[in-house]
Scaffold this active site. Sequence first.
Site, PDB file in Angstrom:
ATOM      1  N   GLY A 104       0.829  -1.212   0.000  1.00  0.00           N
ATOM      2  CA  GLY A 104       0.000   0.000   0.000  1.00  0.00           C
ATOM      3  C   GLY A 104       0.862   1.261   0.000  1.00  0.00           C
TER       4      GLY A 104
ATOM      5  N   SER B 104      -0.977 -11.575  -4.422  1.00  0.00           N
ATOM      6  CA  SER B 104      -0.417 -12.003  -5.695  1.00  0.00           C
ATOM      7  C   SER B 104      -0.201 -13.511  -5.714  1.00  0.00           C
ATOM      8  CB  SER B 104       0.916 -11.300  -5.949  1.00  0.00           C
ATOM      9  OG  SER B 104       1.593 -11.940  -7.013  1.00  0.00           O
TER      10      SER B 104
ATOM     11  N   TYR C 198      -1.065 -18.870  -2.440  1.00  0.00           N
ATOM     12  CA  TYR C 198      -2.016 -17.758  -2.266  1.00  0.00           C
ATOM     13  C   TYR C 198      -3.448 -18.287  -2.153  1.00  0.00           C
ATOM     14  CZ  TYR C 198      -4.767 -13.598  -3.391  1.00  0.00           C
ATOM     15  OH  TYR C 198      -5.687 -12.576  -3.363  1.00  0.00           O
TER      16      TYR C 198
ATOM     17  N   ASN D 188     -10.706 -11.142  -9.859  1.00  0.00           N
ATOM     18  CA  ASN D 188      -9.824 -10.274 -10.656  1.00  0.00           C
ATOM     19  C   ASN D 188     -10.292  -8.814 -10.707  1.00  0.00           C
ATOM     20  OD1 ASN D 188      -9.264 -13.176 -11.572  1.00  0.00           O
ATOM     21  ND2 ASN D 188      -7.568 -12.015 -12.427  1.00  0.00           N
TER      22      ASN D 188
ATOM     23  N   VAL E 197      -3.124  -7.918 -14.153  1.00  0.00           N
ATOM     24  CA  VAL E 197      -2.837  -7.849 -15.589  1.00  0.00           C
ATOM     25  C   VAL E 197      -3.389  -6.575 -16.237  1.00  0.00           C
ATOM     26  CG1 VAL E 197      -4.870  -9.213 -16.295  1.00  0.00           C
ATOM     27  CG2 VAL E 197      -2.813  -9.193 -17.723  1.00  0.00           C
TER      28      VAL E 197
HETATM   29  C1  UD1 Z   1      -5.668 -14.230  -9.066  1.00  0.00           C
HETATM   30  C2  UD1 Z   1      -7.105 -14.536  -8.670  1.00  0.00           C
HETATM   31  C3  UD1 Z   1      -7.810 -13.313  -8.174  1.00  0.00           C
HETATM   32  C4  UD1 Z   1      -6.967 -12.660  -7.101  1.00  0.00           C
HETATM   33  C5  UD1 Z   1      -5.638 -12.252  -7.679  1.00  0.00           C
HETATM   34  C6  UD1 Z   1      -4.746 -11.589  -6.654  1.00  0.00           C
HETATM   35  C7  UD1 Z   1      -7.736 -16.412 -10.097  1.00  0.00           C
HETATM   36  C8  UD1 Z   1      -8.607 -16.903 -11.183  1.00  0.00           C
HETATM   37  N1  UD1 Z   1      -7.825 -15.116  -9.798  1.00  0.00           N
HETATM   38  O1  UD1 Z   1      -5.649 -13.557 -10.210  1.00  0.00           O
HETATM   39  O2  UD1 Z   1      -9.066 -13.664  -7.637  1.00  0.00           O
HETATM   40  O3  UD1 Z   1      -7.630 -11.574  -6.585  1.00  0.00           O
HETATM   41  O4  UD1 Z   1      -5.011 -13.420  -8.099  1.00  0.00           O
HETATM   42  O5  UD1 Z   1      -3.694 -10.965  -7.264  1.00  0.00           O
HETATM   43  O6  UD1 Z   1      -6.997 -17.173  -9.490  1.00  0.00           O
HETATM   44  N2  UD1 Z   1      -0.991 -12.193 -17.211  1.00  0.00           N
HETATM   45  C9  UD1 Z   1      -0.456 -11.879 -18.437  1.00  0.00           C
HETATM   46  N3  UD1 Z   1       0.423 -10.845 -18.518  1.00  0.00           N
HETATM   47  C10 UD1 Z   1       0.808 -10.119 -17.432  1.00  0.00           C
HETATM   48  C11 UD1 Z   1       0.255 -10.450 -16.183  1.00  0.00           C
HETATM   49  C12 UD1 Z   1      -0.658 -11.484 -16.101  1.00  0.00           C
HETATM   50  O7  UD1 Z   1      -0.744 -12.537 -19.445  1.00  0.00           O
HETATM   51  O8  UD1 Z   1       1.611  -9.198 -17.595  1.00  0.00           O
HETATM   52  C13 UD1 Z   1      -1.998 -13.255 -17.145  1.00  0.00           C
HETATM   53  C14 UD1 Z   1      -1.816 -14.276 -16.034  1.00  0.00           C
HETATM   54  O9  UD1 Z   1      -0.978 -15.332 -16.430  1.00  0.00           O
HETATM   55  C15 UD1 Z   1      -3.260 -14.725 -15.822  1.00  0.00           C
HETATM   56  C16 UD1 Z   1      -4.075 -13.469 -16.103  1.00  0.00           C
HETATM   57  O10 UD1 Z   1      -3.233 -12.630 -16.863  1.00  0.00           O
HETATM   58  O11 UD1 Z   1      -3.630 -15.727 -16.732  1.00  0.00           O
HETATM   59  C17 UD1 Z   1      -4.497 -12.712 -14.860  1.00  0.00           C
HETATM   60  O12 UD1 Z   1      -3.354 -12.544 -14.032  1.00  0.00           O
HETATM   61  P1  UD1 Z   1      -3.366 -11.627 -12.728  1.00  0.00           P
HETATM   62  O13 UD1 Z   1      -3.936 -10.313 -13.039  1.00  0.00           O
HETATM   63  O14 UD1 Z   1      -2.014 -11.710 -12.116  1.00  0.00           O
HETATM   64  O15 UD1 Z   1      -4.411 -12.338 -11.790  1.00  0.00           O
HETATM   65  P2  UD1 Z   1      -4.760 -13.900 -11.472  1.00  0.00           P
HETATM   66  O16 UD1 Z   1      -3.523 -14.649 -11.174  1.00  0.00           O
HETATM   67  O17 UD1 Z   1      -5.731 -14.439 -12.459  1.00  0.00           O
END
Ligand code: UD1
Length: 314
Positions: free
Chosen positions: A37, A77, A140, A169, A184
């Site tokens: 934060g 994360s 996590y 998300n 993301v």
């Molecule tokens: C997960 C949880 C979510 C939680 C969060 C905490 C799931 C389904 N969701 O999110 O509830 O609040 O963690 O942080 O488990 N990605 C890319 N490029 C990037 C970054 C990420 O392609 O630069 C992809 C990741 O591989 C993933 C998706 O985007 O497939 C979402 O990633 P991210 O935003 O990190 O969240 P989750 O891991 O899905």
Amino acid sequence: MASYLVTGGAGFIGSHISEALVSGGHRVRVADNLVTGYRRNLREGVEFVEADLADATAAAAVVDGMEYVIHQAAIPSVPRSVKNPVESHRANVDGMLNILVAARAAGVKRVVFAGSSSVYGDLPTLPKREDMATNPMTPYALQKLVSEQYGQMFTRLYGLEVVTTRYFNVFGPRQDPGSPYSGVISLFIKALLAGTRPVIYGDGSQTRDFTFVTNVVDGVLRAAAAPAVAGEVFNVATGGRVSLNALLAVLKNIVGSEVEPIYEAGRLGDVRDSQADIGKAERLLGYRPIVTLEEGLRQTVAWFKTGNGSREFS
Ligand code: UD1
């Protein structure tokens, strides 16, 4: 007017919740250790205490005198927990247990806990309903599951009212794109505005139920106020899902960018598809998404383009 402790209130989601509570005329104390934060996220009118909730004495001190606890503090994360499970366990599980013990001792009316859709893992059935099996695939996800079960146990054992909101998300203004572990959407917007190529892990066909933060705040406030929901778990989401490729296309359109992504190997423990059934929250909380995905993305891009947003790039 009631008194609320918002843990993690200097973070992305916690700062939006504390802002809404202050606007509603409530007394708000924020406890945050400023690990993920920032002071700049503290809203006007909140009392701020810098505290590490994995320390039981510190947790007891911040809970004391509060009627409601909105527990958002966490290391939020998946990949960071894969890399350092002990660090995230301490923040995510020890912090929750200390908050529960302190809330019980202080006679808190209700604790609302920030759970996660990650607890569902990759079991194939979609959309995810709260009564379906869980299958945590990462530290996590397991930490969030253990914490919500601790909450339910405190309700059963001690009568402490605990409600879990499983977030799907979340994105929006003030989400920090400053680390490779960031959400993301914040990373995609940062790349598009800087004219650099966003990275997609895997082939981009994985899907998520991306939820704008305003919807989450509404769900949390309803979870704090609804009658007879102690011990319950609620999905807080939109009920839709979109692939990363489709998400990037929408964002490119909003930003007016033509850059192509770089595809890299999929992330360890990455869930393939995630989508919520929000029927339970609709029925018991009167929850309904207020802001659509596209409108939320527009508002988020607009925020990142402002002076405020640019501070996040430093
Ligand atoms: C997960 C949880 C979510 C939680 C969060 C905490 C799931 C389904 N969701 O999110 O509830 O609040 O963690 O942080 O488990 N990605 C890319 N490029 C990037 C970054 C990420 O392609 O630069 C992809 C990741 O591989 C993933 C998706 O985007 O497939 C979402 O990633 P991210 O935003 O990190 O969240 P989750 O891991 O899905």
